[in-house]
Design a protein around this motif. Structure first.
Motif, PDB file in Angstrom:
ATOM      1  N   PHE A 191      -4.539  12.196 -10.783  1.00 39.73           N
ATOM      2  CA  PHE A 191      -4.618  10.734 -10.800  1.00 39.73           C
ATOM      3  C   PHE A 191      -4.559  10.175  -9.377  1.00 39.73           C
ATOM      4  N   CYS A 192      -3.614  10.660  -8.594  1.00 37.81           N
ATOM      5  CA  CYS A 192      -3.457  10.154  -7.219  1.00 37.81           C
ATOM      6  C   CYS A 192      -4.708  10.403  -6.389  1.00 37.81           C
ATOM      7  N   VAL A 193      -5.284  11.579  -6.549  1.00 37.01           N
ATOM      8  CA  VAL A 193      -6.495  11.912  -5.791  1.00 37.01           C
ATOM      9  C   VAL A 193      -7.632  10.965  -6.161  1.00 37.01           C
ATOM     10  N   GLU A 194      -7.823  10.731  -7.453  1.00 37.03           N
ATOM     11  CA  GLU A 194      -8.926   9.869  -7.893  1.00 37.03           C
ATOM     12  C   GLU A 194      -8.672   8.404  -7.540  1.00 37.03           C
ATOM     13  N   ALA A 195      -7.483   7.916  -7.844  1.00 30.42           N
ATOM     14  CA  ALA A 195      -7.183   6.505  -7.587  1.00 30.42           C
ATOM     15  C   ALA A 195      -7.208   6.186  -6.104  1.00 30.42           C
ATOM     16  N   SER A 196      -6.810   7.143  -5.265  1.00 30.91           N
ATOM     17  CA  SER A 196      -6.759   6.882  -3.821  1.00 30.91           C
ATOM     18  C   SER A 196      -8.135   6.839  -3.173  1.00 30.91           C
ATOM     19  N   LYS A 197      -9.149   7.130  -3.930  1.00 34.30           N
ATOM     20  CA  LYS A 197     -10.516   6.968  -3.409  1.00 34.30           C
ATOM     21  C   LYS A 197     -10.874   5.485  -3.295  1.00 34.30           C
ATOM     22  N   LYS A 198     -10.151   4.641  -4.040  1.00 32.53           N
ATOM     23  CA  LYS A 198     -10.435   3.204  -4.023  1.00 32.53           C
ATOM     24  C   LYS A 198      -9.260   2.364  -3.560  1.00 32.53           C
ATOM     25  N   ALA A 199      -8.040   2.888  -3.649  1.00 28.94           N
ATOM     26  CA  ALA A 199      -6.862   2.067  -3.353  1.00 28.94           C
ATOM     27  C   ALA A 199      -5.736   2.949  -2.819  1.00 28.94           C
ATOM     28  N   TYR A 200      -4.712   2.311  -2.270  1.00 30.95           N
ATOM     29  CA  TYR A 200      -3.499   3.029  -1.896  1.00 30.95           C
ATOM     30  C   TYR A 200      -2.681   3.292  -3.159  1.00 30.95           C
ATOM     31  N   VAL A 201      -2.043   4.445  -3.191  1.00 32.61           N
ATOM     32  CA  VAL A 201      -1.243   4.832  -4.345  1.00 32.61           C
ATOM     33  C   VAL A 201       0.184   5.124  -3.885  1.00 32.61           C
ATOM     34  N   GLY A 202       1.136   4.325  -4.361  1.00 30.57           N
ATOM     35  CA  GLY A 202       2.539   4.540  -4.042  1.00 30.57           C
ATOM     36  C   GLY A 202       3.255   5.169  -5.223  1.00 30.57           C
ATOM     37  N   VAL A 203       3.850   6.337  -4.995  1.00 33.69           N
ATOM     38  CA  VAL A 203       4.579   7.041  -6.046  1.00 33.69           C
ATOM     39  C   VAL A 203       6.073   6.918  -5.752  1.00 33.69           C
ATOM     40  N   ASP A 204       6.791   6.290  -6.648  1.00 36.16           N
ATOM     41  CA  ASP A 204       8.222   6.089  -6.510  1.00 36.16           C
ATOM     42  C   ASP A 204       8.936   7.290  -7.126  1.00 36.16           C
ATOM     43  N   GLU A 205       9.557   8.111  -6.269  1.00 35.27           N
ATOM     44  CA  GLU A 205      10.209   9.335  -6.724  1.00 35.27           C
ATOM     45  C   GLU A 205      11.736   9.227  -6.664  1.00 35.27           C
ATOM     46  N   ALA A 206      12.253   8.058  -6.986  1.00 34.29           N
ATOM     47  CA  ALA A 206      13.694   7.816  -6.897  1.00 34.29           C
ATOM     48  C   ALA A 206      14.511   8.825  -7.705  1.00 34.29           C
TER      49      ALA A 206
END
Length: 377
Positions: A191-206
């Motif tokens: 998901f991160c790889v695909e979505a980051s082709k168009k936008a920044y992706v922030g993953v909250d790993e709290a």
């Protein structure tokens, strides 16, 4: 807060208007810990299961570092010799370079600043941890909230469909707050790889430190080849430093520079030398963190199984809190539980009425279960 501020006064101020928020406690949002009344000095044996705090406290090494730093508390953090390489030491711990990390006063500060930097369309889940989407809405940013799946997980395919050329930021909280679920590392990575082709992706790993392998695979591995992916983290959970306010953002050096040149340019300067000293010491005490993790898992499993025995469809948790539906509860569940000395959260959202209870100590969870046996949800 003095001991005169007791449970009755919490009920009296059942609205957060006392804090200028103008929002009732139970409806404040299951995924938002900011601005909630605390139980410091509470009388009557109130048990706080409201904020996903670590009940076992900071590590002995962190406590010792705090006490040692008190003698230099009159000096700014940049005048503390032991903190001159703070960012570098933090970066080394996470296996990145110093120019790939910026430090904030808790991850909440980062989550509040990110929508100020990324003013385009935001794609996120519903429900999710509330600071980032709430701030985006307040600023007038376009926010698309994709409902969780029926089993309360991020619907990554549906979220990906919402990512278009208008999208500037995607926010994923994994493990998820408030739903306590996870998506597999492989699916999140794709998901991160695909979505980051168009936008920044922030993953909250709290909450990632509560996971076991292979589920605890961080998306930090993506930041070099996919510079629009970044990670948000905190010392508030496994490190038990919620009151000391240490968080961070890790990403590609170009992104970190862009953030630092904009709204994040003074975040580290605003941090406490005491907190920073404790954070470095905490990194060197993995045995304490493992002990906290084990105790959390035991208390969580106990409460989970007991709720199941009551025919409550509690979601399998990968965090330090439990998420369960209360579809037949006609009243204000959080307010009513508060009258029974249990401080937790409840709210309505797209899939109905739900409650979230943090995992306290085993003794606290036994009290919680006894109270729940007398409640029909």
């Amino acid at each position: 807060m003095s001991s005169s501020v007791n449970r009755r006064e919490l009920l009296k101020f059942g609205s957060l208007a006392a804090l200028g928020m103008g929002l009732r406690l139970p409806s404040f949002g299951l995924g938002n810990e900011e601005g909630i009344l605390r139980n410091y000095g509470m009388a009557d044996g109130l048990i706080n299961l409201s904020s996903n705090e670590n009940p076992y406290g900071i590590s002995p090494k962190a406590r010792e570092a705090l006490l040692s730093a008190l003698g230099e508390a009159h000096r700014y953090q940049y005048n503390h010799a032991n903190l001159k390489d703070f960012k570098k030491e933090l970066a080394n711990y996470y296996g990145v370079n110093a120019d790939q990390i910026l430090v904030t006063a808790g991850s909440g500060e980062a989550l509040g600043l990110l929508p100020r930097h990324f003013r385009g369309k935001l794609v996120t889940a519903n429900p999710t941890f509330g600071i980032l989407p709430a701030t985006a809405k307040m600023l007038g940013n376009k926010v698309v909230e994709v409902p969780l799946t029926a089993d309360q997980k991020h619907d990554l395919p549906a979220m990906l469909k919402e990512v278009d050329n208008e999208t500037e930021l995607v926010y994923v909280c994994n493990p998820a707050n408030p739903s306590s679920t996870i998506v597999s590392p492989t699916s999140l990575k794709n998901f991160c790889v695909e979505a980051s082709k168009k936008a920044y992706v922030g993953v909250d790993e709290a909450y990632i430190d509560f996971l076991d392998a292979p589920d605890n695979e961080s998306m930090m591995q993506l930041i070099e080849k996919h510079p629009k992916v970044f990670i948000i983290g905190t010392f508030s959970k496994i490190h038990a430093m919620a009151g000391l306010r240490i968080g961070w953002v890790i990403g590609h050096a170009t992104l970190i520079k862009a953030l630092s040149d904009n709204y994040f340019n003074r975040t580290q300067a605003a941090m406490s030398a005491l907190s920073m000293s404790a954070a470095l010491a905490s990194l060197k005490d993995p045995e304490w963190h493992q002990l906290s993790k084990q105790k959390n898992a035991a208390a969580r499993e106990y409460a989970y199984q007991e709720l199941k025995k009551m025919n409550i469809d509690v979601i399998k948790s990968y965090t330090n809190f439990l998420f369960f539906p209360i579809p037949n509860y006609s009243g204000d569940f959080a307010a009513d539980m508060l009258k029974k000395n249990i401080f937790l959260r409840s709210s309505n959202y797209v899939h109905g009425k739900w409650a979230r209870a943090s995992v306290g100590t085993m003794d606290e969870m036994k009290v919680f279960i006894e109270v729940m046996k007398g409640v029909k949800v």
